[in-house]
Design an enzyme around this catalytic site. Structure first.
Site, mmCIF file in Angstrom:
data_model
loop_
_atom_site.group_PDB
_atom_site.id
_atom_site.type_symbol
_atom_site.label_atom_id
_atom_site.label_comp_id
_atom_site.label_asym_id
_atom_site.label_seq_id
_atom_site.Cartn_x
_atom_site.Cartn_y
_atom_site.Cartn_z
ATOM 1 N N ASP A 95 0.817 -1.034 -0.022
ATOM 2 C CA ASP A 95 -0.064 0.101 0.182
ATOM 3 C C ASP A 95 0.903 1.219 0.084
ATOM 4 O O ASP A 95 2.114 1.246 0.168
ATOM 5 C CB ASP A 95 -0.845 0.172 1.185
ATOM 6 C CG ASP A 95 -0.323 -0.499 2.473
ATOM 7 O OD1 ASP A 95 1.017 -0.089 2.721
ATOM 8 O OD2 ASP A 95 -0.840 -1.015 3.173
ATOM 9 N N ASP B 101 1.546 5.004 1.516
ATOM 10 C CA ASP B 101 1.262 5.839 2.735
ATOM 11 C C ASP B 101 1.919 7.246 2.440
ATOM 12 O O ASP B 101 3.044 7.358 2.045
ATOM 13 C CB ASP B 101 1.591 5.442 3.926
ATOM 14 C CG ASP B 101 1.068 3.982 4.385
ATOM 15 O OD1 ASP B 101 -0.253 3.892 4.342
ATOM 16 O OD2 ASP B 101 1.763 3.362 4.958
ATOM 17 N N ASP C 33 8.636 3.411 13.450
ATOM 18 C CA ASP C 33 9.532 2.072 14.084
ATOM 19 C C ASP C 33 10.629 1.848 13.704
ATOM 20 O O ASP C 33 11.683 1.969 14.320
ATOM 21 C CB ASP C 33 8.359 0.903 13.896
ATOM 22 C CG ASP C 33 7.747 0.665 12.602
ATOM 23 O OD1 ASP C 33 8.322 1.232 11.462
ATOM 24 O OD2 ASP C 33 7.242 -0.307 12.607
HETATM 25 P P1 ATP Z 1 3.650 -2.983 4.532
HETATM 26 O O1 ATP Z 1 2.463 -2.264 4.265
HETATM 27 O O2 ATP Z 1 4.432 -3.775 3.713
HETATM 28 O O3 ATP Z 1 3.110 -3.849 5.733
HETATM 29 P P2 ATP Z 1 4.615 -0.885 5.892
HETATM 30 O O4 ATP Z 1 6.067 -0.436 6.896
HETATM 31 O O5 ATP Z 1 4.297 0.044 4.911
HETATM 32 O O6 ATP Z 1 4.843 -2.256 5.436
HETATM 33 P P3 ATP Z 1 2.564 -0.115 7.517
HETATM 34 O O7 ATP Z 1 1.744 -0.849 8.372
HETATM 35 O O8 ATP Z 1 1.708 0.224 6.067
HETATM 36 O O9 ATP Z 1 3.827 -0.830 7.358
HETATM 37 O O10 ATP Z 1 2.864 1.294 7.903
HETATM 38 C C1 ATP Z 1 3.291 2.516 7.099
HETATM 39 C C2 ATP Z 1 4.316 3.185 7.957
HETATM 40 O O11 ATP Z 1 3.889 3.816 9.111
HETATM 41 C C3 ATP Z 1 5.381 2.284 8.295
HETATM 42 O O12 ATP Z 1 6.304 2.204 7.375
HETATM 43 C C4 ATP Z 1 6.131 3.019 9.473
HETATM 44 O O13 ATP Z 1 6.743 4.076 9.108
HETATM 45 C C5 ATP Z 1 4.977 3.522 10.268
HETATM 46 N N1 ATP Z 1 4.276 2.633 11.182
HETATM 47 C C6 ATP Z 1 3.361 1.717 10.981
HETATM 48 N N2 ATP Z 1 3.067 1.162 12.062
HETATM 49 C C7 ATP Z 1 3.912 1.699 13.179
HETATM 50 C C8 ATP Z 1 4.107 1.385 14.697
HETATM 51 N N3 ATP Z 1 3.377 0.450 15.263
HETATM 52 N N4 ATP Z 1 5.199 2.236 15.214
HETATM 53 C C9 ATP Z 1 5.828 3.192 14.362
HETATM 54 N N5 ATP Z 1 5.633 3.408 13.288
HETATM 55 C C10 ATP Z 1 4.716 2.638 12.425
HETATM 56 MG MG MG Z 2 2.227 0.103 4.189
#
Ligand code: ATP
Ligand code: MG
Length: 418
Positions: free
Chosen positions: A37, A39, A117
């Site tokens: 996705d 963001d 994170d």
């Molecule tokens: P994927 O979408 O592949 O699962 P992602 O890194 O994009 O991985 P998301 O859950 O979509 O994960 O979150 C987007 C961004 O928001 C992350 O890359 C991170 O920077 C931040 N983020 C998400 N969850 C957390 C958390 N629990 N603590 C701190 N930052 C977070």
């Molecule tokens: Mg994501």
């Protein structure tokens, strides 16, 4: 890159706001992977974002953000977050163990980066000059494939224990090594997961097991003591003995799920739980039947409720899925009793395929009786109309003549003693 994400970036930019693609989207693009996705981070507040987009919905309490909807695609737009300690009670709140309950203090890009994170998740693609900004050595860590938490690991896990699950998920998905300091506190802090709302853990379970790395995630979660909080019954079986039939089924389910995902086939939550918990179910049903003398069928019905209820206390699987899980379980019993004319009817049921798949898996783990049953159904499923009828005819002949049940209205004969 998603054309819709680009549209959102430009609309924000043209309205005078800062606009960055951030997180997994940037990370995965740089690694040559397809992001799950996209963001976006901006200095516009949720209300300002809403004014810019008609197709916008504001969501979330703990973490308020905007969803921009494009048909089935959702672009998440979050306002840059500031330091939690700068907030007041309305915008920031934590519980006794430090877990953040409200997290809506806005800030600068540097502050926002510190609160993400992992360093590889703190990469920002700036639409105003097409540059990538990296914080805390994110680009370097990406190159060396190191997963490193930003800040003090113990504190960051306490703020949000789900980060421990995310560490495992990213390590396996991205083929990264978890940095020693990031890895070290996990075992000790793993019990904190039991604090997390069960509904949020359901989402995390899907991300862990339905994206092609179920097997390696299971191994790592179990080793780090994290699986215990997700599926205590199954974790207990694995801990006891890897040859435990529940453990063997678990590895089989994970492998089958990975194989299906990698072959672009669908997987369902209902089947996943039906297969994982089949042996805990049979065990519970036996106990109930021994304790209460209920019929086999009724004992299974009661056991289904027990097993699912116990599991859903940890991970809240929505009812629409558990209802189907029960269907698949009930069909296991009916498959036993339907190697006859009833087979055609069963075969037409929507959940037949899932139930049949579970039977085939069971046959690889159980004794001759289940294997014979599975072979019968395999012949039925693979056959055509004529061969199916012939199979039923053969089985009818082969089976022992059934004793007639005494009719209800026949008076019982009095025995001499009576
Ligand atoms: P994927 O979408 O592949 O699962 P992602 O890194 O994009 O991985 P998301 O859950 O979509 O994960 O979150 C987007 C961004 O928001 C992350 O890359 C991170 O920077 C931040 N983020 C998400 N969850 C957390 C958390 N629990 N603590 C701190 N930052 C977070
Ligand atoms: Mg994501």
């Amino acid at each position: 890159m998603s054309p819709n994400a680009i549209k959102v970036l430009y609309r924000l930019h043209k309205a005078g706001y800062k606009a960055y693609l951030v997180g997994g989207g940037v990370r995965d693009l740089l690694l040559g992977l397809a992001p799950k996705d996209f963001d976006i981070a901006t200095n516009a507040t949720p209300e300002q974002i809403k004014r810019l987009f008609r197709n916008c919905r504001l969501v979330g309490r703990r973490f308020r953000l905007a969803h921009i909807l494009f048909g089935r695609e959702v672009i998440e737009v979050a306002t840059l977050r500031g330091h939690h300690s700068d907030g007041d009670n309305k915008t920031a709140k934590a519980n006794n163990s430090g877990r953040l309950l409200r997290d809506n203090v806005y800030g600068t890009i540097d502050q926002d980066a510190e609160r993400r994170d992992f360093t590889v998740n703190a990469l920002y693609y700036d639409i105003s000059d097409f540059s990538v900004r990296s914080y805390g050595g994110g680009l370097k860590d990406l190159q060396s494939r190191t997963l490193r938490l930003i800040g003090d690991p113990e504190q960051r896990y306490k703020e949000d224990p789900v980060r421990m699950l995310r560490a495992v998920r990213f390590a396996t998905k991205l083929g990264m090594t978890i940095d020693a300091a990031t890895l070290a506190p996990i075992k000790k802090l793993s019990p904190l997961l039991s604090d997390i709302p069960a509904a949020r853990l359901h989402e995390e379970v899907l991300k862990l097991f339905f994206h092609g790395h179920a097997n390696s995630n299971l191994d790592m979660l179990h080793q780090l003591g994290l699986f215990k909080s997700l599926m205590p019954v199954i974790d207990g079986a694995i801990a006891e003995n890897k040859n435990h039939i529940t453990a063997r089924m678990t590895y089989k389910v994970m492998q089958a799920t990975d194989d299906r995902i990698n072959a672009d086939k669908s997987v369902t939550t209902a089947f996943f739980y039906a297969a994982l918990f089949w042996y805990p179910l049979t065990r519970r049903a036996e106990d109930i039947s021994n304790e209460s003398g209920l019929s086999r069928y009724d004992a299974y019905l009661a056991a289904m409720g027990d097993v699912l209820e116990q599991q859903c206390r940890c991970v809240a699987v929505p009812r629409r899925h558990t209802a189907l899980t029960k269907d698949i379980w009930q069909l296991q019993l009916r498959l036993e009793r339907s190697t006859n004319g009833r087979a055609f009817k069963l075969f037409e049921l929507p959940k037949f395929r899932a139930a049949y798949d579970l039977l085939l898996m069971r046959a690889e783990l159980e004794g001759e009786r289940t294997q014979t049953l599975a072979n019968w159904w395999r012949e039925f499923v693979d056959g055509d109309e004529n061969s199916r009828k012939a199979l039923i005819k053969r089985s009818d002949k082969g089976s022992k003549p059934r004793r007639r049940r005494p009719r209800r209205n026949t008076k019982p004969k009095l025995s001499k003693q009576g």
